[in-house]
Design a protein around this motif. Structure first.
Motif, PDB file in Angstrom:
ATOM      1  N   MET A 193       0.836  -1.183   0.000  1.00  0.00           N
ATOM      2  CA  MET A 193       0.000   0.000   0.000  1.00  0.00           C
ATOM      3  C   MET A 193       0.882   1.248   0.000  1.00  0.00           C
ATOM      4  N   THR A 194       0.591   2.190  -0.884  1.00  0.00           N
ATOM      5  CA  THR A 194       1.378   3.408  -0.957  1.00  0.00           C
ATOM      6  C   THR A 194       1.099   4.300   0.244  1.00  0.00           C
ATOM      7  N   THR A 195       1.992   5.240   0.476  1.00  0.00           N
ATOM      8  CA  THR A 195       1.810   6.188   1.582  1.00  0.00           C
ATOM      9  C   THR A 195       0.544   7.010   1.372  1.00  0.00           C
ATOM     10  N   GLU A 196       0.293   7.382   0.120  1.00  0.00           N
ATOM     11  CA  GLU A 196      -0.903   8.173  -0.181  1.00  0.00           C
ATOM     12  C   GLU A 196      -2.172   7.401   0.146  1.00  0.00           C
ATOM     13  N   ALA A 197      -2.215   6.112  -0.249  1.00  0.00           N
ATOM     14  CA  ALA A 197      -3.386   5.284   0.036  1.00  0.00           C
ATOM     15  C   ALA A 197      -3.551   5.068   1.534  1.00  0.00           C
ATOM     16  N   ALA A 198      -2.429   4.856   2.223  1.00  0.00           N
ATOM     17  CA  ALA A 198      -2.490   4.650   3.669  1.00  0.00           C
ATOM     18  C   ALA A 198      -3.048   5.880   4.365  1.00  0.00           C
ATOM     19  N   GLU A 199      -2.664   7.050   3.903  1.00  0.00           N
ATOM     20  CA  GLU A 199      -3.172   8.286   4.503  1.00  0.00           C
ATOM     21  C   GLU A 199      -4.658   8.458   4.209  1.00  0.00           C
ATOM     22  N   ALA A 200      -5.065   8.106   2.994  1.00  0.00           N
ATOM     23  CA  ALA A 200      -6.477   8.224   2.633  1.00  0.00           C
ATOM     24  C   ALA A 200      -7.347   7.283   3.461  1.00  0.00           C
ATOM     25  N   LEU A 201      -6.787   6.110   3.800  1.00  0.00           N
ATOM     26  CA  LEU A 201      -7.540   5.116   4.558  1.00  0.00           C
ATOM     27  C   LEU A 201      -7.428   5.313   6.074  1.00  0.00           C
ATOM     28  N   ARG A 202      -6.586   6.227   6.508  1.00  0.00           N
ATOM     29  CA  ARG A 202      -6.375   6.393   7.943  1.00  0.00           C
ATOM     30  C   ARG A 202      -7.670   6.694   8.717  1.00  0.00           C
ATOM     31  N   PRO A 203      -8.559   7.578   8.206  1.00  0.00           N
ATOM     32  CA  PRO A 203      -9.815   7.804   8.940  1.00  0.00           C
ATOM     33  C   PRO A 203     -10.617   6.523   9.145  1.00  0.00           C
ATOM     34  N   PHE A 204     -10.592   5.640   8.124  1.00  0.00           N
ATOM     35  CA  PHE A 204     -11.334   4.386   8.260  1.00  0.00           C
ATOM     36  C   PHE A 204     -10.655   3.440   9.249  1.00  0.00           C
ATOM     37  N   THR A 205      -9.342   3.296   9.147  1.00  0.00           N
ATOM     38  CA  THR A 205      -8.650   2.391  10.072  1.00  0.00           C
ATOM     39  C   THR A 205      -8.771   2.890  11.517  1.00  0.00           C
ATOM     40  N   ASP A 206      -8.740   4.198  11.695  1.00  0.00           N
ATOM     41  CA  ASP A 206      -8.962   4.753  13.041  1.00  0.00           C
ATOM     42  C   ASP A 206     -10.370   4.438  13.526  1.00  0.00           C
ATOM     43  N   LEU A 207     -11.333   4.548  12.609  1.00  0.00           N
ATOM     44  CA  LEU A 207     -12.725   4.253  12.961  1.00  0.00           C
ATOM     45  C   LEU A 207     -12.888   2.783  13.320  1.00  0.00           C
ATOM     46  N   LEU A 208     -12.260   1.906  12.552  1.00  0.00           N
ATOM     47  CA  LEU A 208     -12.339   0.473  12.816  1.00  0.00           C
ATOM     48  C   LEU A 208     -11.725   0.128  14.166  1.00  0.00           C
ATOM     49  N   GLU A 209     -10.661   0.811  14.527  1.00  0.00           N
ATOM     50  CA  GLU A 209     -10.029   0.568  15.819  1.00  0.00           C
ATOM     51  C   GLU A 209     -10.868   1.128  16.958  1.00  0.00           C
ATOM     52  N   ARG A 210     -11.484   2.280  16.723  1.00  0.00           N
ATOM     53  CA  ARG A 210     -12.268   2.942  17.771  1.00  0.00           C
ATOM     54  C   ARG A 210     -13.636   2.297  17.973  1.00  0.00           C
ATOM     55  N   ALA A 211     -14.274   1.875  16.887  1.00  0.00           N
ATOM     56  CA  ALA A 211     -15.627   1.298  16.977  1.00  0.00           C
ATOM     57  C   ALA A 211     -15.722   0.098  16.044  1.00  0.00           C
ATOM     58  N   PRO A 212     -15.031  -0.992  16.359  1.00  0.00           N
ATOM     59  CA  PRO A 212     -14.974  -2.142  15.441  1.00  0.00           C
ATOM     60  C   PRO A 212     -16.327  -2.779  15.156  1.00  0.00           C
ATOM     61  N   GLU A 213     -17.151  -2.959  16.175  1.00  0.00           N
ATOM     62  CA  GLU A 213     -18.434  -3.636  15.970  1.00  0.00           C
ATOM     63  C   GLU A 213     -19.347  -2.825  15.059  1.00  0.00           C
ATOM     64  N   ALA A 214     -19.482  -1.527  15.329  1.00  0.00           N
ATOM     65  CA  ALA A 214     -20.352  -0.676  14.518  1.00  0.00           C
ATOM     66  C   ALA A 214     -19.829  -0.571  13.091  1.00  0.00           C
ATOM     67  N   THR A 215     -18.514  -0.469  12.928  1.00  0.00           N
ATOM     68  CA  THR A 215     -17.925  -0.343  11.594  1.00  0.00           C
ATOM     69  C   THR A 215     -18.169  -1.595  10.779  1.00  0.00           C
ATOM     70  N   ARG A 216     -17.932  -2.771  11.364  1.00  0.00           N
ATOM     71  CA  ARG A 216     -18.171  -4.024  10.643  1.00  0.00           C
ATOM     72  C   ARG A 216     -19.651  -4.204  10.319  1.00  0.00           C
ATOM     73  N   ALA A 217     -20.511  -3.780  11.241  1.00  0.00           N
ATOM     74  CA  ALA A 217     -21.947  -3.902  10.998  1.00  0.00           C
ATOM     75  C   ALA A 217     -22.359  -3.078   9.787  1.00  0.00           C
ATOM     76  N   VAL A 218     -21.855  -1.864   9.681  1.00  0.00           N
ATOM     77  CA  VAL A 218     -22.200  -1.001   8.551  1.00  0.00           C
ATOM     78  C   VAL A 218     -21.673  -1.590   7.245  1.00  0.00           C
ATOM     79  N   LEU A 219     -20.460  -2.139   7.249  1.00  0.00           N
ATOM     80  CA  LEU A 219     -19.912  -2.762   6.045  1.00  0.00           C
ATOM     81  C   LEU A 219     -20.821  -3.888   5.564  1.00  0.00           C
ATOM     82  N   ASN A 220     -21.309  -4.691   6.485  1.00  0.00           N
ATOM     83  CA  ASN A 220     -22.198  -5.787   6.114  1.00  0.00           C
ATOM     84  C   ASN A 220     -23.555  -5.288   5.655  1.00  0.00           C
TER      85      ASN A 220
END
Length: 226
Positions: free
Chosen positions: A1-28
């Protein structure tokens, strides 16, 4: 993964770490059906809306999909097909290609618009917009006769009947189950118009109906609009 992509995905990865159950539920919830309605899971829908940018970045950078929606519904849009071996009918998408299917869908779109206007209904109204199969059939027969298209009553009924399972699967219409002991005829069966139906362009439907007055070739289903 490029640095640019990692930065773009950072809000999502932070969200997944902060609220894993709710995030996975929304994905499904977003991937289990063509549309995710607010009424399906109000708390999860609110979570999605509050963190929409993070989810948009995840789907765009991971799959190349768009996340679209409004205050009533959300959905994922695939912008490119990757498997050339699949036929159109084998793809998990909403589309009609046969002429009578397209005509039937045009009839549903135009009927829904006219009923909404007649009852001064908007998608924000608490009560759903409902109709009987008989209402739709009568409107379609009159509309096609005025346009110079004569399908015949039985052909028209068959065309409308044939597309209802697909409209139900795509969550554009829903059949209202009768009360216990009631046995409605086909004409009396009641359907609910779901908000996603109004994301389709009736302007396009009208132009296609004009075209079909003289064009006997198969047509594509109306384009979606936002």
């Amino acid at each position: 993964m490029t640095t640019e992509a990692a930065e773009a995905l950072r809000p999502f990865t932070d969200l997944l770490e902060r609220a894993p159950e709710a995030t996975r539920a929304v994905l499904n919830l977003l991937t289990e059906a063509p549309y995710f309605y607010r009424e399906d899971a109000p708390e999860r829908f609110a979570f999605l809306r509050a963190n929409r940018l993070a989810f948009e970045a995840f789907f765009e950078h991971t799959f190349g999909w768009r996340l679209e929606g409004d205050q009533r519904l959300c959905r994922l849009v695939r912008t490119q097909a990757y498997n050339p071996a699949l036929k159109a009918a084998q793809r998990a998408q909403f589309t009609f290609t046969r002429r009578n299917d397209c005509l039937a869908f045009l009839a549903v779109l135009l009927f829904a618009e006219s009923k909404m206007q007649a009852e001064q209904w908007t998608p924000d109204d608490p009560e759903p917009l409902r109709f009987t199969f008989g209402e739709l059939f009568d409107d379609a027969r009159t509309r096609f006769a005025q346009a110079g298209l004569t399908l015949g009553d039985e052909t028209l009924r068959k065309a409308l009947r044939a597309i209802f399972p697909e409209l139900d699967r795509a969550r554009l219409l829903a059949y209202l189950e009768p009360e216990a002991g009631e046995k409605p005829t086909e004409e009396q069966k009641i359907y609910t118009i779901l908000p996603a139906l109004f994301h389709y362009s009736t302007a396009t439907a009208r132009s296609l109906l004009d075209q079909l007055r003289t064009d006997e070739d198969p047509v594509e289903a109306p384009d979606e609009t936002r």
